[in-house]
Scaffold this motif. Structure first.
Motif, PDB file in Angstrom:
ATOM      1  N   ASP A 166      19.216 143.344 -68.896  1.00  0.00           N
ATOM      2  CA  ASP A 166      17.831 143.315 -68.474  1.00  0.00           C
ATOM      3  C   ASP A 166      16.644 143.540 -69.640  1.00  0.00           C
ATOM      4  OD1 ASP A 166      18.642 143.164 -65.618  1.00  0.00           O
ATOM      5  OD2 ASP A 166      19.328 145.320 -65.931  1.00  0.00           O
ATOM      6  N   TRP A 167      17.027 143.454 -70.749  1.00  0.00           N
ATOM      7  CA  TRP A 167      16.201 143.755 -71.856  1.00  0.00           C
ATOM      8  C   TRP A 167      16.173 142.735 -72.640  1.00  0.00           C
ATOM      9  CZ3 TRP A 167      12.451 147.335 -71.475  1.00  0.00           C
ATOM     10  CH2 TRP A 167      12.547 148.196 -70.270  1.00  0.00           C
ATOM     11  N   ALA A 198      15.529 138.218 -66.606  1.00  0.00           N
ATOM     12  CA  ALA A 198      15.241 137.807 -68.162  1.00  0.00           C
ATOM     13  C   ALA A 198      16.279 136.827 -68.723  1.00  0.00           C
ATOM     14  CB  ALA A 198      15.559 138.992 -69.092  1.00  0.00           C
TER      15      ALA A 198
END
Length: 103
Positions: free
Chosen positions: A101-102, A47
């Motif tokens: 990661d988000w 991401a």
């Protein structure tokens, strides 16, 4: 009022000009907010964020080379902001990261 856009399609036809699609979506969304602009996309499976204070159209002009690589992502979320609260800063541009990661 803010505006969001994006695409998720790992099988977009090669005949579709994805950079042109991204430019179109960003410019149309700019009508909902021209104070800041952000993109979340996958780069090498990770991401990644691109955030800018100012209108999407200006970012698109300044990042033409980067735009091609971003548009090749199979997942993309964009946001044009018209703030009702908070300062107009890069840290306040959407999308927001949550850890590594988000988004």
């Amino acid at each position: 009022m803010c505006m969001m856009f994006g695409f998720f399609n790992p099988a977009i036809k090669k005949s579709v000009d994805r950079a042109k699609l991204l430019r179109h979506l960003a410019r149309k969304s700019q009508a909902g907010g021209d104070k800041s602009f952000g993109l979340a996309y996958l780069k090498d499976g990770k991401a990644t964020l691109a955030r800018y204070t100012g209108p999407a159209s200006t970012w698109l002009e300044q990042n033409a080379k980067e735009l091609e690589a971003i548009a090749s992502s199979r997942v993309l979320i964009g946001h044009c902001r018209w703030p009702t609260q908070g300062e107009i800063t890069r840290l306040n541009c959407h999308p927001f990261p949550i850890g590594d990661d988000w988004l």
